[in-house]
Write a protein that holds these residues in place. Structure first.
Motif, PDB file in Angstrom:
ATOM      1  N   MET A  11     -15.798  -1.969  -0.055  1.00 32.89           N
ATOM      2  CA  MET A  11     -14.632  -2.176   0.123  1.00 32.89           C
ATOM      3  C   MET A  11     -14.336  -3.570   0.911  1.00 32.89           C
ATOM      4  N   SER A  12     -13.499  -4.287   0.301  1.00 27.50           N
ATOM      5  CA  SER A  12     -13.545  -5.602   0.929  1.00 27.50           C
ATOM      6  C   SER A  12     -12.038  -5.930   1.147  1.00 27.50           C
ATOM      7  N   ASP A  13     -11.540  -6.632   2.078  1.00 31.81           N
ATOM      8  CA  ASP A  13      -9.983  -7.202   2.305  1.00 31.81           C
ATOM      9  C   ASP A  13     -10.097  -8.512   1.909  1.00 31.81           C
ATOM     10  N   MET A  14     -11.070  -9.072   1.358  1.00 32.45           N
ATOM     11  CA  MET A  14     -10.823 -10.711   1.157  1.00 32.45           C
ATOM     12  C   MET A  14     -11.665 -10.877  -0.519  1.00 32.45           C
ATOM     13  N   TYR A  15     -10.980 -11.794  -0.938  1.00 34.81           N
ATOM     14  CA  TYR A  15     -11.308 -12.315  -2.246  1.00 34.81           C
ATOM     15  C   TYR A  15     -12.743 -13.629  -1.673  1.00 34.81           C
ATOM     16  N   VAL A  16     -13.647 -13.461  -2.366  1.00 34.61           N
ATOM     17  CA  VAL A  16     -14.958 -14.436  -2.053  1.00 34.61           C
ATOM     18  C   VAL A  16     -14.504 -15.632  -2.968  1.00 34.61           C
ATOM     19  N   VAL A  73      -4.348  -5.704   0.692  1.00 33.16           N
ATOM     20  CA  VAL A  73      -4.306  -5.827   1.831  1.00 33.16           C
ATOM     21  C   VAL A  73      -3.003  -6.479   2.478  1.00 33.16           C
ATOM     22  N   ALA A  74      -2.235  -7.216   1.767  1.00 26.30           N
ATOM     23  CA  ALA A  74      -1.058  -7.758   1.925  1.00 26.30           C
ATOM     24  C   ALA A  74       0.006  -6.594   1.953  1.00 26.30           C
ATOM     25  N   LEU A  75      -0.128  -5.884   0.780  1.00 29.08           N
ATOM     26  CA  LEU A  75       0.705  -4.568   0.693  1.00 29.08           C
ATOM     27  C   LEU A  75       0.666  -3.643   1.891  1.00 29.08           C
ATOM     28  N   LEU A  76      -0.135  -3.504   2.261  1.00 29.63           N
ATOM     29  CA  LEU A  76      -0.411  -2.404   3.453  1.00 29.63           C
ATOM     30  C   LEU A  76       0.086  -3.137   4.689  1.00 29.63           C
ATOM     31  N   LYS A  77      -0.321  -4.376   4.980  1.00 28.85           N
ATOM     32  CA  LYS A  77       0.371  -5.317   5.960  1.00 28.85           C
ATOM     33  C   LYS A  77       1.672  -5.265   6.087  1.00 28.85           C
ATOM     34  N   ASP A  78       2.251  -5.504   4.710  1.00 24.86           N
ATOM     35  CA  ASP A  78       3.608  -5.453   4.717  1.00 24.86           C
ATOM     36  C   ASP A  78       4.323  -3.953   4.955  1.00 24.86           C
ATOM     37  N   GLY A  79       3.513  -3.045   4.509  1.00 29.49           N
ATOM     38  CA  GLY A  79       4.016  -1.786   4.974  1.00 29.49           C
ATOM     39  C   GLY A  79       4.047  -1.287   6.674  1.00 29.49           C
ATOM     40  N   GLU A 106      -8.365  -0.201  -5.808  1.00 30.47           N
ATOM     41  CA  GLU A 106      -7.986   1.347  -5.862  1.00 30.47           C
ATOM     42  C   GLU A 106      -7.800   1.858  -4.299  1.00 30.47           C
ATOM     43  N   TYR A 107      -8.344   1.245  -3.290  1.00 29.85           N
ATOM     44  CA  TYR A 107      -8.364   1.999  -2.218  1.00 29.85           C
ATOM     45  C   TYR A 107      -8.271   1.146  -0.890  1.00 29.85           C
ATOM     46  N   GLY A 108      -7.490   1.475   0.236  1.00 29.23           N
ATOM     47  CA  GLY A 108      -7.302   0.920   1.197  1.00 29.23           C
ATOM     48  C   GLY A 108      -7.548   1.646   2.752  1.00 29.23           C
ATOM     49  N   ALA A 109      -7.797   1.066   3.754  1.00 35.74           N
ATOM     50  CA  ALA A 109      -7.887   1.697   4.963  1.00 35.74           C
ATOM     51  C   ALA A 109      -7.530   0.705   6.087  1.00 35.74           C
ATOM     52  N   VAL A 126       2.241  11.168  27.100  1.00 41.45           N
ATOM     53  CA  VAL A 126       1.967   9.806  26.361  1.00 41.45           C
ATOM     54  C   VAL A 126       0.809   9.954  25.453  1.00 41.45           C
ATOM     55  N   LEU A 127       1.272   9.384  24.202  1.00 39.67           N
ATOM     56  CA  LEU A 127      -0.207   9.414  23.325  1.00 39.67           C
ATOM     57  C   LEU A 127      -0.242   7.883  23.180  1.00 39.67           C
ATOM     58  N   ASP A 128      -1.475   7.613  23.197  1.00 42.07           N
ATOM     59  CA  ASP A 128      -2.215   6.240  23.261  1.00 42.07           C
ATOM     60  C   ASP A 128      -3.719   6.439  22.734  1.00 42.07           C
ATOM     61  N   GLY A 129      -3.592   6.581  21.597  1.00 40.36           N
ATOM     62  CA  GLY A 129      -4.867   6.945  20.710  1.00 40.36           C
ATOM     63  C   GLY A 129      -5.154   5.740  19.323  1.00 40.36           C
ATOM     64  N   ARG A 130      -6.153   6.329  18.805  1.00 40.24           N
ATOM     65  CA  ARG A 130      -6.625   5.488  17.552  1.00 40.24           C
ATOM     66  C   ARG A 130      -6.444   6.407  16.442  1.00 40.24           C
ATOM     67  N   ALA A 131      -6.279   5.908  15.129  1.00 42.85           N
ATOM     68  CA  ALA A 131      -6.235   6.588  13.865  1.00 42.85           C
ATOM     69  C   ALA A 131      -6.849   5.897  12.889  1.00 42.85           C
ATOM     70  N   VAL A 132      -7.083   6.408  11.935  1.00 42.73           N
ATOM     71  CA  VAL A 132      -7.323   5.914  10.386  1.00 42.73           C
ATOM     72  C   VAL A 132      -6.302   6.418   9.602  1.00 42.73           C
ATOM     73  N   ASP A 133      -5.836   5.205   8.831  1.00 46.56           N
ATOM     74  CA  ASP A 133      -4.956   5.664   7.665  1.00 46.56           C
ATOM     75  C   ASP A 133      -5.752   5.363   6.374  1.00 46.56           C
ATOM     76  N   LEU A 134      -5.914   6.377   5.476  1.00 49.13           N
ATOM     77  CA  LEU A 134      -6.565   5.875   4.322  1.00 49.13           C
ATOM     78  C   LEU A 134      -5.645   5.910   3.036  1.00 49.13           C
ATOM     79  N   PHE A 135      -5.652   5.050   2.022  1.00 46.56           N
ATOM     80  CA  PHE A 135      -4.798   4.882   0.933  1.00 46.56           C
ATOM     81  C   PHE A 135      -5.411   5.007  -0.290  1.00 46.56           C
ATOM     82  N   ARG A 136      -4.794   5.410  -1.078  1.00 44.83           N
ATOM     83  CA  ARG A 136      -5.048   5.190  -2.639  1.00 44.83           C
ATOM     84  C   ARG A 136      -3.840   4.323  -3.211  1.00 44.83           C
ATOM     85  N   ILE A 137      -4.199   3.270  -3.851  1.00 45.86           N
ATOM     86  CA  ILE A 137      -3.224   2.365  -4.574  1.00 45.86           C
ATOM     87  C   ILE A 137      -3.402   2.402  -6.293  1.00 45.86           C
TER      88      ILE A 137
END
Length: 142
Positions: free
Chosen positions: A1-6, A19-25, A92-95, A108-119
């Motif tokens: 999986m890559s967030d960049m075009y080479v 990546v832009a779509l997810l950042k916009d979200g 097709e996928y994002g994270a 207080v909730l101060d934690g980390r999560a992973v959001d997985l996406f199908r696009i």
């Protein structure tokens, strides 16, 4: 999986459009712009939230997904934040690696999560939110 075009032409590499779509979200979420978020969701979207807390479950329409987001804000008195510190995507996928923060009386909730996406076709069709510490997450929202 890559967030960049080479780029082979020597020009700077560009972000993958998903990546832009997810950042916009995430930007829309931070602003409470549910209209923009709605535009990113497919009509048959499903957001899966594991755990045993009151927010765990499957949200199966854009209205249910948006209602889930509103509930996060309501239960936290408007303090809930989900701030991505890494976003990756391909066709097709994002994270997104996300820092989460919220407050409730005495908690207080101060934690980390992973959001997985199908696009598909420029829309989010599936989201899975996985908390780093599911027990702490369940306890906070309960």
């Amino acid at each position: 999986m890559s967030d960049m075009y080479v780029s082979t032409s020597g020009a700077p590499a560009l972000e993958h459009p998903n990546v832009a779509l997810l950042k916009d979200g995430y930007t829309a979420f931070a602003k409470g712009d549910m209209g923009l978020i709605r535009g990113l969701l497919a009509d048959d979207v499903v957001h899966r939230v594991p755990g045993n807390g009151p927010l765990a479950g499957e949200y199966r329409t854009p209205a249910e997904v948006l209602g889930f987001y509103v509930r996060l804000f309501e239960l936290s008195g408007g303090t809930f934040r989900a701030e991505p510190y890494a976003v990756m995507a391909n066709e097709e996928y994002g994270a997104a690696l996300v820092q989460t923060y919220a407050e409730r009386p005495g908690r207080v909730l101060d934690g980390r999560a992973v959001d997985l996406f199908r696009i598909a076709d420029g829309r989010i069709t599936e989201i899975r939110t996985l908390a780093e510490d599911q027990y702490a997450d369940d306890a906070f929202w309960s």
